[in-house]
Design an enzyme around this catalytic site. Structure first.
Site, PDB file in Angstrom:
ATOM      1  N   ASP A 187      -1.302  -9.636   0.500  1.00 46.59           N
ATOM      2  CA  ASP A 187      -2.764  -9.736   0.473  1.00 46.59           C
ATOM      3  C   ASP A 187      -3.248 -10.040  -0.949  1.00 46.59           C
ATOM      4  O   ASP A 187      -4.137 -10.872  -1.145  1.00 46.59           O
ATOM      5  CB  ASP A 187      -3.397  -8.418   0.941  1.00 46.59           C
ATOM      6  CG  ASP A 187      -3.142  -8.112   2.408  1.00 46.59           C
ATOM      7  OD1 ASP A 187      -3.800  -8.715   3.261  1.00 46.59           O
ATOM      8  OD2 ASP A 187      -2.291  -7.256   2.698  1.00 46.59           O
ATOM      9  N   GLY A 192       0.691  -5.211   1.496  1.00 48.81           N
ATOM     10  CA  GLY A 192      -0.517  -5.358   0.695  1.00 48.81           C
ATOM     11  C   GLY A 192      -0.336  -6.260  -0.514  1.00 48.81           C
ATOM     12  O   GLY A 192      -1.307  -6.853  -1.005  1.00 48.81           O
ATOM     13  N   ASP A 203      -4.908  -6.322   7.230  1.00 48.26           N
ATOM     14  CA  ASP A 203      -6.372  -6.293   7.300  1.00 48.26           C
ATOM     15  C   ASP A 203      -7.070  -6.404   5.943  1.00 48.26           C
ATOM     16  O   ASP A 203      -8.260  -6.119   5.820  1.00 48.26           O
ATOM     17  CB  ASP A 203      -6.849  -5.015   8.010  1.00 48.26           C
ATOM     18  CG  ASP A 203      -6.356  -3.736   7.355  1.00 48.26           C
ATOM     19  OD1 ASP A 203      -5.765  -3.811   6.254  1.00 48.26           O
ATOM     20  OD2 ASP A 203      -6.550  -2.651   7.937  1.00 48.26           O
ATOM     21  N   ILE A 255       0.832  -1.205   0.000  1.00 44.36           N
ATOM     22  CA  ILE A 255       0.000   0.000   0.000  1.00 44.36           C
ATOM     23  C   ILE A 255       0.868   1.257   0.000  1.00 44.36           C
ATOM     24  O   ILE A 255       1.906   1.314   0.664  1.00 44.36           O
ATOM     25  CB  ILE A 255      -0.979   0.001   1.206  1.00 44.36           C
ATOM     26  CG1 ILE A 255      -2.027   1.098   1.034  1.00 44.36           C
ATOM     27  CG2 ILE A 255      -0.241   0.129   2.518  1.00 44.36           C
ATOM     28  CD1 ILE A 255      -3.212   0.963   1.979  1.00 44.36           C
ATOM     29  N   GLU A 277       3.100  -5.464   7.641  1.00 44.43           N
ATOM     30  CA  GLU A 277       2.217  -4.631   8.467  1.00 44.43           C
ATOM     31  C   GLU A 277       2.633  -4.578   9.929  1.00 44.43           C
ATOM     32  O   GLU A 277       2.498  -3.536  10.579  1.00 44.43           O
ATOM     33  CB  GLU A 277       0.767  -5.140   8.359  1.00 44.43           C
ATOM     34  CG  GLU A 277       0.084  -4.809   7.050  1.00 44.43           C
ATOM     35  CD  GLU A 277       0.322  -5.837   5.964  1.00 44.43           C
ATOM     36  OE1 GLU A 277      -0.387  -5.803   4.950  1.00 44.43           O
ATOM     37  OE2 GLU A 277       1.252  -6.682   6.117  1.00 44.43           O
TER      38      GLU A 277
END
Length: 270
Positions: free
Chosen positions: A124, A121, A152, A66, A144
């Site tokens: 993810d 991210g 998340d 991210i 993270e």
């Protein structure tokens, strides 16, 4: 094909190549990324000509995760009321989750080709793909924890089913970096390649093989695999019986059988 700000998308030989295209920013996931990926995977899902999706990153790295500017912006928009802050953050997180749910929910197989950084991210994202392949020197990290937060957007939910619970916990708690060799050993990736060129060539070869199969059979197979994540064996067996009660009437079955008996390569309709 529409123009995208964070991606380059091509459709060649029934394979959609979705490339994160911010190499100057280490393919960090900015606001455009999170919005456009939903549009792209909706298109891939709905376009019959697309049989397989390959997702990759332009330049030296797959993605650094991210964009920190996006996180900083979210922080500046918070007010003084804890309840309202929590509600706003929750909405933002659910919206970001929706971006990778679009990848997971795509009815076509999604293959990730990973080189260089695959951080935060980006883990993810690849966890939402069907298969992952990398260069030997790729670097993976659930970053993270080092930013003072829990992942998340899907890693903690999807990764245990890929690499097992204990290994996922180790990587999530420590944030340590693993290379392609260790990623292969723990089943995070299916195969490793010596270079980025060999990686893309190898992944596209697998994608072409999948694209040559019956799209009805591929769709049913992926649907059943996803269904079984959340259901018991007997539920799954009943569901595939109901599903195939319809799908075995497809012309693809006759085409496949005839090709097999005549030792020809079958050609399936989109």
């Amino acid at each position: 094909m529409p123009e995208y700000k964070a991606f380059r998308v091509e459709l060649v030989d029934k394979i959609a190549h979705v490339q994160i295209n911010r190499p100057e920013k280490v393919n960090a996931m900015n606001a455009d990324f999170w919005e456009e990926i939903i549009e792209i995977f909706r298109w891939a899902d709905e376009t019959d000509e697309v049989r397989v999706v390959v997702i990759s990153g332009a330049g030296k790295h797959f993605s650094s995760g991210i964009d920190l500017m996006l996180l900083a912006q979210a922080g500046t928009q918070l007010g003084k009321d804890v309840g309202r802050n929590a509600e706003a953050l929750r909405r933002t997180i659910l919206r970001l989750q929706g971006s990778f749910n679009a990848v997971d929910n795509c009815r076509k197989p999604v293959l990730a080709a990973i080189q260089g950084y695959c951080l935060g991210g980006a883990i993810d994202l690849v966890s939402a793909c069907d298969m992952r392949y990398s260069t030997v020197d790729a670097q993976f990290s659930i970053k993270e924890i080092d930013m003072g937060m829990a992942a998340d957007v899907g890693t903690l939910q999807r990764l245990p089913r890929i690499i097992g619970d204990g290994m996922m916990r180790e990587l999530a708690f420590t944030g340590r970096t693993i290379d392609g060799n260790e990623a292969l050993r723990i089943n995070l990736v299916n195969r490793t390649y010596a270079s980025q060129e060999e990686l893309l060539a190898g992944v596209f070869e697998i994608a072409r093989e999948i694209a040559s199969k019956s799209p009805i059979a591929i769709r049913g197979t992926k649907h059943m695999i996803r269904y079984m994540r959340d259901h018991r064996v007997d539920d799954g067996l009943e569901y595939i019986a109901n599903w195939n009660g319809a799908m075995l009437q497809s012309a693809d079955l006759r085409v496949a059988m005839a090709a097999h008996m005549s030792k020809q390569k079958p050609e399936f309709a989109d």
